[in-house]
Motif scaffolding. Structure first.
Motif, short mmCIF file in Angstrom:
data_model
loop_
_atom_site.label_atom_id
_atom_site.label_comp_id
_atom_site.label_asym_id
_atom_site.label_seq_id
_atom_site.Cartn_x
_atom_site.Cartn_y
_atom_site.Cartn_z
N GLN A 128 0.83 -1.11 -0.04
CA GLN A 128 0.01 0.01 0.03
C GLN A 128 0.75 1.15 0.05
O GLN A 128 0.51 2.13 -0.62
N GLN A 129 1.82 1.06 0.62
CA GLN A 129 3.01 2.14 0.57
C GLN A 129 3.41 2.51 -0.67
O GLN A 129 3.70 3.59 -1.24
N ALA A 130 3.62 1.30 -1.27
CA ALA A 130 4.17 1.54 -2.73
C ALA A 130 3.42 2.20 -3.55
O ALA A 130 3.49 2.86 -4.44
N ALA B 299 9.98 3.69 -8.41
CA ALA B 299 11.42 3.27 -9.04
C ALA B 299 12.54 4.12 -8.76
O ALA B 299 12.38 5.44 -8.31
N GLN B 300 13.64 3.65 -8.79
CA GLN B 300 14.88 4.42 -8.80
C GLN B 300 16.09 3.82 -9.57
O GLN B 300 15.98 2.49 -9.58
N ARG B 301 17.06 4.27 -10.20
CA ARG B 301 18.10 3.99 -10.63
C ARG B 301 18.96 3.16 -9.75
O ARG B 301 18.91 3.59 -8.44
N MET B 302 19.63 2.22 -10.12
CA MET B 302 20.49 1.38 -9.21
C MET B 302 21.48 2.05 -8.59
O MET B 302 21.55 2.08 -7.04
N VAL B 303 22.47 2.88 -9.17
CA VAL B 303 23.36 3.47 -8.24
C VAL B 303 23.05 4.61 -7.35
O VAL B 303 23.54 4.87 -6.36
N ASP B 304 22.04 5.16 -8.05
CA ASP B 304 21.17 6.23 -7.23
C ASP B 304 20.81 5.85 -5.92
O ASP B 304 20.82 6.58 -4.90
N PHE B 305 20.10 4.66 -5.95
CA PHE B 305 19.46 3.85 -4.85
C PHE B 305 20.75 3.75 -3.53
O PHE B 305 20.62 4.07 -2.52
N VAL B 306 21.76 3.29 -4.22
CA VAL B 306 22.74 3.04 -3.49
C VAL B 306 23.54 4.27 -2.65
O VAL B 306 23.68 4.27 -1.58
N GLN B 307 23.82 5.19 -3.59
CA GLN B 307 24.10 6.53 -3.16
C GLN B 307 23.06 7.38 -2.46
O GLN B 307 23.31 8.59 -1.95
N GLN B 308 21.81 6.83 -2.19
CA GLN B 308 20.71 7.54 -1.62
C GLN B 308 20.29 9.05 -2.27
O GLN B 308 20.28 9.99 -1.63
N LYS B 309 20.16 8.77 -3.59
CA LYS B 309 19.95 9.93 -4.44
C LYS B 309 18.57 9.71 -5.19
O LYS B 309 18.46 8.64 -5.65
N VAL B 310 17.66 10.66 -5.30
CA VAL B 310 16.50 10.42 -6.00
C VAL B 310 16.85 10.43 -7.33
O VAL B 310 17.46 11.57 -7.68
N SER B 311 16.52 9.66 -8.28
CA SER B 311 16.97 9.63 -9.76
C SER B 311 16.23 10.83 -10.62
O SER B 311 15.03 11.24 -10.45
N SER B 312 17.00 11.69 -11.29
CA SER B 312 16.35 12.81 -11.90
C SER B 312 15.61 12.34 -13.18
O SER B 312 14.81 12.73 -13.51
N THR B 313 15.96 11.30 -13.54
CA THR B 313 15.21 10.69 -14.64
C THR B 313 15.17 8.96 -14.42
O THR B 313 16.09 8.60 -13.57
N LEU B 314 14.36 8.33 -15.18
CA LEU B 314 14.28 6.90 -15.07
C LEU B 314 14.79 6.42 -16.34
O LEU B 314 14.31 7.01 -17.55
N LEU C 278 13.25 4.89 -2.77
CA LEU C 278 12.73 3.68 -2.28
C LEU C 278 12.81 3.64 -0.89
O LEU C 278 12.30 2.61 -0.40
N ASP C 279 13.49 4.22 0.03
CA ASP C 279 14.01 4.30 1.24
C ASP C 279 12.83 4.47 1.86
O ASP C 279 12.15 4.04 3.22
N GLU C 280 11.86 5.24 1.25
CA GLU C 280 10.40 5.53 1.72
C GLU C 280 8.96 4.49 1.44
O GLU C 280 8.37 4.47 2.00
N VAL C 281 9.76 3.65 0.76
CA VAL C 281 8.78 2.41 0.36
C VAL C 281 9.26 1.13 1.00
O VAL C 281 8.31 0.40 1.79
N LEU C 282 10.34 0.74 1.17
CA LEU C 282 11.08 -0.42 1.69
C LEU C 282 11.19 -0.31 3.28
O LEU C 282 11.47 0.78 3.68
N PRO C 283 10.88 -1.32 3.97
CA PRO C 283 11.34 -1.40 5.37
C PRO C 283 12.79 -1.25 5.57
O PRO C 283 13.64 -1.48 4.64
N SER C 284 13.43 -0.25 6.74
CA SER C 284 14.61 -0.13 6.67
C SER C 284 15.68 -1.26 6.57
O SER C 284 16.77 -1.12 6.00
#
Length: 512
Positions: A380-382, A394-409, A423-429
């Protein structure tokens, strides 16, 4: 005389009969003319070295003509036979019905969804309009979730039953015979519906029944003995044997068990994301080439790492595949993957998930619904983060690891659309932390994997059921209700098409 040996050939030799026979003659130290035929029993790809090769297990027929056993199932007319009610027409339910024909029992299959052709219209609405029919979707309908889940038949379930027989039944109903040979057999979502229809015709021809748009609203029992079911139109169907093969997403069945006071329990499952790459990146990494050779299929991968004492692993990898919206209710996002038989789409996707254990969720030892509610909350959060209409976060892979919101997908295969989020706001910590630690390690194992050309799409959450319906180990019956057989993925006893099919067969074999 027959001799079985292993031979190794290059991809461009795989279809050359003369070369296979020559290699066999050389290894067996016999004259070429003495080999009167051969049969490839198993075929696998070995990409561990610099040169990719096929490894074949081949039976050579020396001084005798080739002879192969022809599979033939012994099924019976069952129009007037004792009945077995089977709830669900997924792999477990259909193979349970087929086994009933072999045992001389009459299967009555009750499916809440639609026949496979009609089901396609509802899938089109999901993809184009983001509209979910709760009774007909990627999980519910003829063939169950397996019909639109790629058709991978790879399993480690040999100890549970006869894998070869399951594959033979698929071939008997239209599957390519290659599934009997390939180490990782695969049918394809474009072919599976025709096979499912053909299985239905066999069941009906020999006296079984299959009822569609027929949700089971109650399971009837008296003094600890099952007596039948009540379906959605109010009709009661009687039988002393009921197989519950409803799949991992039929949450109403779990609630029914709870209402009746019948034993159920929380079960660990896995949760994460779908990760999609351009297929050429996976081909280049696995085949050590710039362009995939013509006689090699699109490459797959299998990856696993330990991060913070948690296993992070790839799941249900789909070369040349599509990410599909597999929600079964409004206001939730669930994704899965599938591939056509040729696996010829430009992307490769895989679930990448983390095990959710009982200790991760409060009250899971006392509340059988604790992990299911946890699963629902993430889905439901997703949905909320995607903004509606089944648009997925969704998020680009390296952006996710570096904790950046992707400017484009990147361009991707998920048809309802994707939205760039954190995606940190979607997935449990503990899930996003383990995932963040694993992805760079996967990149060290597989060149090119760790890249911003890859996209993470949330959420992959229906890897298995978060609830188990207990059963006796020997009788396979529910410990409190005689004649009630929890079966397949939904009850917690299978994990894929073949293991579900085997469990359906085993439940019928447990009927006295």
């Amino acid at each position: 005389m027959q001799k079985e040996i292993e031979i190794t050939v290059s991809p461009n030799q795989i279809h050359d009969t003369d070369i296979l026979i020559a290699l066999g003659a050389e290894q067996l130290k016999v004259e070429h003319s003495r080999i009167q035929g051969h049969h490839v029993r198993k075929r696998s790809i070995d990409a561990r070295g610099r040169k990719v090769v096929y490894r074949l297990r081949v039976i050579f027929y020396i001084d005798e003509p080739r002879s192969l056993e022809v599979f033939s199932a012994s099924i019976k007319q069952v129009h007037d036979a004792p009945s077995v009610i089977i709830i669900g027409a997924g792999p477990a339910g259909l193979f349970a019905a087929y086994r009933c024909l072999e045992r001389g029992l009459k299967p009555i299959v009750l499916e809440r969804g639609k026949p496979v052709k009609e089901r396609r219209r509802d899938l089109a609405k999901i993809n184009r309009e983001g509209l979910v029919n709760p009774e007909s979707n990627y999980c519910f309908g003829e063939g169950g979730a397996g019909t639109y889940s790629d058709g991978k038949l790879y399993t480690r379930s040999n100890k549970r039953g006869d894998v070869e027989k399951v594959l033979q039944i698929f071939v008997q109903h239209g599957a390519p015979s290659d599934i009997l040979v390939d180490a990782r057999p695969h049918i394809g979502t474009n072919i599976l519906p025709h096979i499912i229809e053909d299985m239905r015709h066999t069941i009906l021809e020999f006296g079984g029944e299959i009822l569609f748009d027929c949700r089971v609203d109650d399971i009837l029992a008296d003094f600890g003995q099952v007596k039948g079911v009540r379906i959605s139109n109010g009709e009661i169907i009687k039988s002393n044997h009921v197989i519950v093969a409803t799949g991992h997403s039929a949450r109403d069945i779990f609630h029914l068990f709870q209402q009746k006071g019948w034993l159920i329990e929380a079960k660990p499952f896995a949760l994460g994301v779908r990760i999609e790459h351009p297929q050429e990146i996976i081909d280049q990494a696995q085949y050590h080439c710039s362009i995939r050779p013509e006689n090699l299929p699109p490459a797959y991968y299998s990856l696993v790492e330990q991060v913070n004492r948690r296993g992070v692993f790839s799941f249900c990898m789909c070369p040349g595949g599509i990410i599909a919206p597999c929600s079964t209710e409004d206001q939730e996002i669930v994704v899965n993957g599938w591939s056509p038989s040729k696996r010829n789409n430009p992307h490769a996707n895989s679930g990448t998930v983390i095990q959710i254990n009982l200790e991760d969720v409060p009250n899971s030892l006392s509340d059988p619904f604790a992990l299911l509610h946890f699963q629902q909350a993430v889905e439901q959060q997703a949905f909320q983060m995607g903004g509606g209409n089944l648009v997925a976060p969704a998020q680009r892979m390296v952006d996710f690891v570096q904790q950046k919101v992707s400017s484009t997908l990147p361009t991707n295969s998920y048809k309802p659309g994707t939205k760039s989020v954190d995606l940190d706001e979607v997935l449990p910590s503990f899930v996003h932390q383990a995932l963040r630690g694993a992805l760079p390690l996967f990149g060290k194992k597989m060149k090119g994997y760790y890249t911003n050309e890859a996209i993470l799409v949330g959420v992959e959450s229906r890897t298995s059921s978060p609830i188990r319906i207990p059963r006796h180990k020997e009788t396979l019956q529910h410990p409190e209700i005689s004649g009630l057989y929890p079966c397949g993925e939904g009850a917690g006893y299978a994990g894929g098409i073949v293991s579900a099919a085997i469990d359906g067969i085993n439940c019928v074999d447990a009927i006295p």
